[in-house]
Design a protein around this motif. Structure first.
Motif, PDB file in Angstrom:
ATOM      1  N   SER A  61       1.676   7.433 -10.342  1.00  0.00           N
ATOM      2  CA  SER A  61       1.101   8.489  -9.503  1.00  0.00           C
ATOM      3  C   SER A  61      -0.419   8.423  -9.461  1.00  0.00           C
ATOM      4  N   ALA A  62      -1.023   7.721 -10.421  1.00  0.00           N
ATOM      5  CA  ALA A  62      -2.477   7.591 -10.467  1.00  0.00           C
ATOM      6  C   ALA A  62      -2.986   6.316  -9.801  1.00  0.00           C
ATOM      7  N   THR A  63      -2.083   5.483  -9.283  1.00  0.00           N
ATOM      8  CA  THR A  63      -2.520   4.262  -8.618  1.00  0.00           C
ATOM      9  C   THR A  63      -3.199   4.611  -7.300  1.00  0.00           C
ATOM     10  N   SER A  64      -4.026   3.706  -6.835  1.00  0.00           N
ATOM     11  CA  SER A  64      -4.718   3.909  -5.565  1.00  0.00           C
ATOM     12  C   SER A  64      -3.783   3.599  -4.400  1.00  0.00           C
ATOM     13  N   GLU A  65      -4.190   4.063  -3.222  1.00  0.00           N
ATOM     14  CA  GLU A  65      -3.416   3.740  -2.019  1.00  0.00           C
ATOM     15  C   GLU A  65      -3.344   2.230  -1.816  1.00  0.00           C
ATOM     16  N   GLN A  66      -4.421   1.521  -2.123  1.00  0.00           N
ATOM     17  CA  GLN A  66      -4.422   0.073  -1.958  1.00  0.00           C
ATOM     18  C   GLN A  66      -3.420  -0.584  -2.896  1.00  0.00           C
ATOM     19  N   ARG A  99      -0.668   0.729  -4.133  1.00  0.00           N
ATOM     20  CA  ARG A  99       0.693   0.997  -3.672  1.00  0.00           C
ATOM     21  C   ARG A  99       1.001   0.228  -2.393  1.00  0.00           C
ATOM     22  N   ALA A 100       0.003   0.098  -1.525  1.00  0.00           N
ATOM     23  CA  ALA A 100       0.208  -0.703  -0.317  1.00  0.00           C
ATOM     24  C   ALA A 100       0.491  -2.156  -0.674  1.00  0.00           C
ATOM     25  N   ASP A 101      -0.234  -2.691  -1.630  1.00  0.00           N
ATOM     26  CA  ASP A 101       0.022  -4.068  -2.076  1.00  0.00           C
ATOM     27  C   ASP A 101       1.442  -4.202  -2.628  1.00  0.00           C
ATOM     28  N   PHE A 102       1.881  -3.193  -3.357  1.00  0.00           N
ATOM     29  CA  PHE A 102       3.239  -3.204  -3.928  1.00  0.00           C
ATOM     30  C   PHE A 102       4.284  -3.214  -2.814  1.00  0.00           C
ATOM     31  N   LEU A 103       4.137  -2.347  -1.822  1.00  0.00           N
ATOM     32  CA  LEU A 103       5.103  -2.296  -0.723  1.00  0.00           C
ATOM     33  C   LEU A 103       5.137  -3.609   0.053  1.00  0.00           C
ATOM     34  N   ASN A 104       3.973  -4.185   0.295  1.00  0.00           N
ATOM     35  CA  ASN A 104       3.934  -5.469   0.997  1.00  0.00           C
ATOM     36  C   ASN A 104       4.545  -6.585   0.165  1.00  0.00           C
ATOM     37  N   ASP A 141      -5.639   4.951   4.710  1.00  0.00           N
ATOM     38  CA  ASP A 141      -6.799   5.788   5.036  1.00  0.00           C
ATOM     39  C   ASP A 141      -6.730   7.164   4.387  1.00  0.00           C
ATOM     40  N   GLY A 142      -5.635   7.460   3.683  1.00  0.00           N
ATOM     41  CA  GLY A 142      -5.521   8.731   2.978  1.00  0.00           C
ATOM     42  C   GLY A 142      -5.229   9.928   3.846  1.00  0.00           C
ATOM     43  N   ALA A 143      -5.086   9.745   5.166  1.00  0.00           N
ATOM     44  CA  ALA A 143      -4.865  10.882   6.058  1.00  0.00           C
ATOM     45  C   ALA A 143      -3.540  11.586   5.765  1.00  0.00           C
ATOM     46  N   TYR A 144      -2.564  10.869   5.221  1.00  0.00           N
ATOM     47  CA  TYR A 144      -1.251  11.451   4.930  1.00  0.00           C
ATOM     48  C   TYR A 144      -1.347  12.581   3.908  1.00  0.00           C
ATOM     49  N   LEU A 145      -2.438  12.630   3.129  1.00  0.00           N
ATOM     50  CA  LEU A 145      -2.602  13.659   2.103  1.00  0.00           C
ATOM     51  C   LEU A 145      -3.020  15.002   2.686  1.00  0.00           C
ATOM     52  N   ASN A 146      -3.381  15.013   3.972  1.00  0.00           N
ATOM     53  CA  ASN A 146      -3.682  16.262   4.668  1.00  0.00           C
ATOM     54  C   ASN A 146      -4.719  17.099   3.907  1.00  0.00           C
ATOM     55  N   ARG A 147      -5.768  16.444   3.486  1.00  0.00           N
ATOM     56  CA  ARG A 147      -6.786  17.120   2.683  1.00  0.00           C
ATOM     57  C   ARG A 147      -7.498  18.221   3.482  1.00  0.00           C
ATOM     58  N   LEU A 202       8.007   5.540  -2.799  1.00  0.00           N
ATOM     59  CA  LEU A 202       7.069   4.664  -3.493  1.00  0.00           C
ATOM     60  C   LEU A 202       5.676   4.775  -2.889  1.00  0.00           C
ATOM     61  N   ALA A 203       5.592   4.886  -1.577  1.00  0.00           N
ATOM     62  CA  ALA A 203       4.292   5.044  -0.927  1.00  0.00           C
ATOM     63  C   ALA A 203       3.597   6.321  -1.386  1.00  0.00           C
ATOM     64  N   ALA A 204       4.384   7.366  -1.643  1.00  0.00           N
ATOM     65  CA  ALA A 204       3.824   8.639  -2.088  1.00  0.00           C
ATOM     66  C   ALA A 204       3.359   8.596  -3.536  1.00  0.00           C
ATOM     67  N   GLY A 205       3.821   7.605  -4.305  1.00  0.00           N
ATOM     68  CA  GLY A 205       3.481   7.523  -5.713  1.00  0.00           C
ATOM     69  C   GLY A 205       4.574   8.015  -6.630  1.00  0.00           C
ATOM     70  N   CYS A 206       5.811   8.067  -6.127  1.00  0.00           N
ATOM     71  CA  CYS A 206       6.946   8.543  -6.918  1.00  0.00           C
ATOM     72  C   CYS A 206       7.823   7.373  -7.365  1.00  0.00           C
ATOM     73  N   PRO A 207       8.097   7.229  -8.660  1.00  0.00           N
ATOM     74  CA  PRO A 207       9.102   6.249  -9.093  1.00  0.00           C
ATOM     75  C   PRO A 207      10.459   6.595  -8.496  1.00  0.00           C
ATOM     76  N   VAL A 208      11.300   5.584  -8.316  1.00  0.00           N
ATOM     77  CA  VAL A 208      12.581   5.773  -7.641  1.00  0.00           C
ATOM     78  C   VAL A 208      13.718   5.206  -8.486  1.00  0.00           C
ATOM     79  N   VAL A 209      14.804   5.965  -8.569  1.00  0.00           N
ATOM     80  CA  VAL A 209      16.063   5.481  -9.123  1.00  0.00           C
ATOM     81  C   VAL A 209      17.072   5.474  -7.984  1.00  0.00           C
ATOM     82  N   VAL A 210      17.607   4.311  -7.661  1.00  0.00           N
ATOM     83  CA  VAL A 210      18.567   4.171  -6.559  1.00  0.00           C
ATOM     84  C   VAL A 210      19.970   4.106  -7.110  1.00  0.00           C
ATOM     85  N   ARG A 211      20.841   4.878  -6.517  1.00  0.00           N
ATOM     86  CA  ARG A 211      22.272   4.753  -6.787  1.00  0.00           C
ATOM     87  C   ARG A 211      22.856   3.930  -5.643  1.00  0.00           C
ATOM     88  N   GLY A 212      23.173   2.659  -5.906  1.00  0.00           N
ATOM     89  CA  GLY A 212      23.674   1.771  -4.877  1.00  0.00           C
ATOM     90  C   GLY A 212      25.037   2.202  -4.366  1.00  0.00           C
TER      91      GLY A 212
END
Length: 498
Positions: A55-60, A62-67, A115-121, A171-181
């Motif tokens: 949750s403390a990672t930067s947007e960059q 997390r973006a690198d992780f998703l890519n 760009d951080g706009a999703y945080l609606n600051r 994941l983009a929001a900074g939340c770990p995920v547990v998937v039930r397949g």
């Protein structure tokens, strides 16, 4: 391509005592481990530990992780298509397209958060000299909610499952995920889990950021939604299963949001002038949409409302002709095929319903298209006719006039979509209908069909209950990230935050 048949828990592939066999449409069955409450606890505890870091990672970051996840999925493209076709019976082109959508969603969220706009600051500066009372400095932002559980869908083994839209947005929001397949495609789910695991390692993230559990029953799902460290749930599936999990979430000592997509008949309204001008063409197009993917889409247009008369006859005849020419299609599972047959039988046996097309299947995993016709009065009197039948089944409902059709629209349950076919001279009547449809659906279409959901900023895939359990949310598009965030206001923290 090598499958372990195990669960992924915080970077380790773990087996369990119980197992189940897959039931592929073709090829050999494989054996997979069944999850347990103990494994659920391990996965969620790891997700909670990872949350403090992720949750403390930067947007960059997390973006690198998703890519990187997208890259790892692309690297396994052939294996994913192979096992996906074997397990589901879906054609190669469908799996390839769905893989492209899955990769596109990941990259879309990677770009969206930068760009951080999703945080609606929001920021209200301090007013120390305001009378009669000064105002503090107030800064509002949105923060990740905590560990998220995602349930894989039966009908989308890629785009709504292990690395689908729920997982990507969380994941983009900074939340770990547990998937039930989902047990309908366990091998496909594991390959995608391997791709995410590789991305976690490459990006040097805490391994608890993602875990994947297999299962073929209710026990694992129940343990996941009731775990006290889980803060939200994403689900795509049946009304019955989703409602059971939703109730469990609400009954917890700490209730949590359950973002469930549960079902929809996606009604289509044919306005009089459009019906008169091109009723036959609309009938043929409806048949094509109804049978796309064996009707196994949550946006399948299962009911058509028309005003009775010769124009309705032309629409009905064209749809009947097109559906009569369709052959059998392979269903995702034998259970789905059985439920389709049961739903078709229930409708055929309802008083006042005429069968136009209905052919028995040749085997227990295929479906033939079915279409029925009834009056508006009879449709309103029989709740069975307003229930979703998952598969290539449609009902034509003929009303005495537009007023009767409009009143029926008011009686609809919540829907994912409503569609209107209208021409220029129908606009006045359509404008009167629109306020009703706005209260019933998350997406309203003109002169098209709802099968096919564009992944983009403006898309809404959700609707009033029972289409979904939270009509203020969407599971497709960039707004899906808002489900996994909560507002936090920082008061007089400007020196610390800067």
């Amino acid at each position: 391509m090598e499958l372990t048949g195990k669960h992924l828990i915080a970077g380790s592939w773990v087996g369990s005592e119980r197992s189940f066999s897959s039931d592929p449409a073709k090829g050999d069955a494989r054996v997979f481990s069944v999850g347990s409450p103990e494994l659920v606890d391990q996965a969620v505890q790891a997700a909670e530990e990872a949350f403090w870091f992720f949750s403390a990672t930067s947007e960059q970051e997390r973006a690198d992780f998703l890519n990187t996840i997208a890259d790892e999925i692309e690297a396994r493209a052939d294996g994913i298509t192979q096992i996906g076709c074997e397990e589901t019976g879906l054609p190669e082109a469908r799996l390839q397209g769905e893989r492209g959508r899955t990769i596109g969603q990941l990259r879309m969220f990677a770009s969206h958060i930068l760009d951080g706009a999703y945080l609606n600051r929001r920021h209200d500066d301090a007013l120390p000299d305001r009378a009669p009372l000064p105002r503090s400095d107030l800064q509002l932002a949105q923060r990740p909610i905590g560990p998220v559980v995602v349930f894989g869908a039966s009908n989308f083994p890629l785009a709504f499952s292990t690395a689908g839209g729920d997982t990507a947005s969380a994941l983009a929001a900074g939340c770990p995920v547990v998937v039930r397949g989902h047990a309908a495609h366990p091998g496909t789910g594991e390959i995608i889990a391997q791709a995410i695991d590789a991305a976690v390692s490459r990006c040097k993230l805490h391994p608890g950021v993602f875990s994947f559990l297999q299962g073929d029953g209710f026990e694992v799902g129940q343990a996941l939604v009731q775990h006290p460290l889980v803060k939200a749930v994403g689900f795509t599936g049946s009304l019955r299963g989703g409602r059971a999990l939703y109730d469990l979430c609400a009954q917890r000592p700490e209730p949590i949001p359950f973002f469930g997509e549960l079902g929809s008949i996606n009604p289509v309204f044919l306005m009089p002038e459009a019906l008169a001008a091109r009723g036959a063409a609309i009938g043929t197009a409806w048949a094509a949409s109804l049978t796309m993917g064996a009707g196994q889409f949550c946006t399948n247009p299962g009911v058509v409302f028309v005003v009775d008369g010769p124009q309705a006859d032309a629409f009905q005849a064209a749809a009947q002709e097109a559906l009569s020419a369709q052959g059998a299609q392979t269903m995702l599972t034998k259970g789905i095929a059985s439920a389709y047959t049961g739903g078709r039988t229930a409708i055929a046996q309802t008083d006042g319903v005429e069968t136009l097309v209905s052919t028995p299947e040749a085997d227990e995993r295929s479906a033939m298209p079915s279409v029925f016709v009834t009056s508006g009065e009879n449709w309103l009197a029989n709740e069975t006719l307003a229930e979703e039948v998952f598969g290539p089944l449609g009902i034509i409902v003929r009303f005495v006039d537009m007023d009767a059709m409009t009143e029926a629209a008011k009686r609809l349950d919540g829907q994912l979509t409503c569609t209107v076919h209208c021409d220029a001279d129908d606009r006045a009547a359509t404008r009167l209908l629109l306020p009703i449809l706005e209260r019933k659906a998350g997406r309203i279409l003109a002169n098209g069909f709802p099968t096919g959901v564009e992944v983009c900023d403006a898309m809404v895939h959700g609707g009033p209950y029972p289409a979904s359990t939270n009509f203020g949310a969407t599971s497709v598009g960039t707004m899906a990230i808002q489900r996994w965030l909560r507002m936090v206001c920082y008061q007089d923290m400007q020196d610390i935050l800067s």
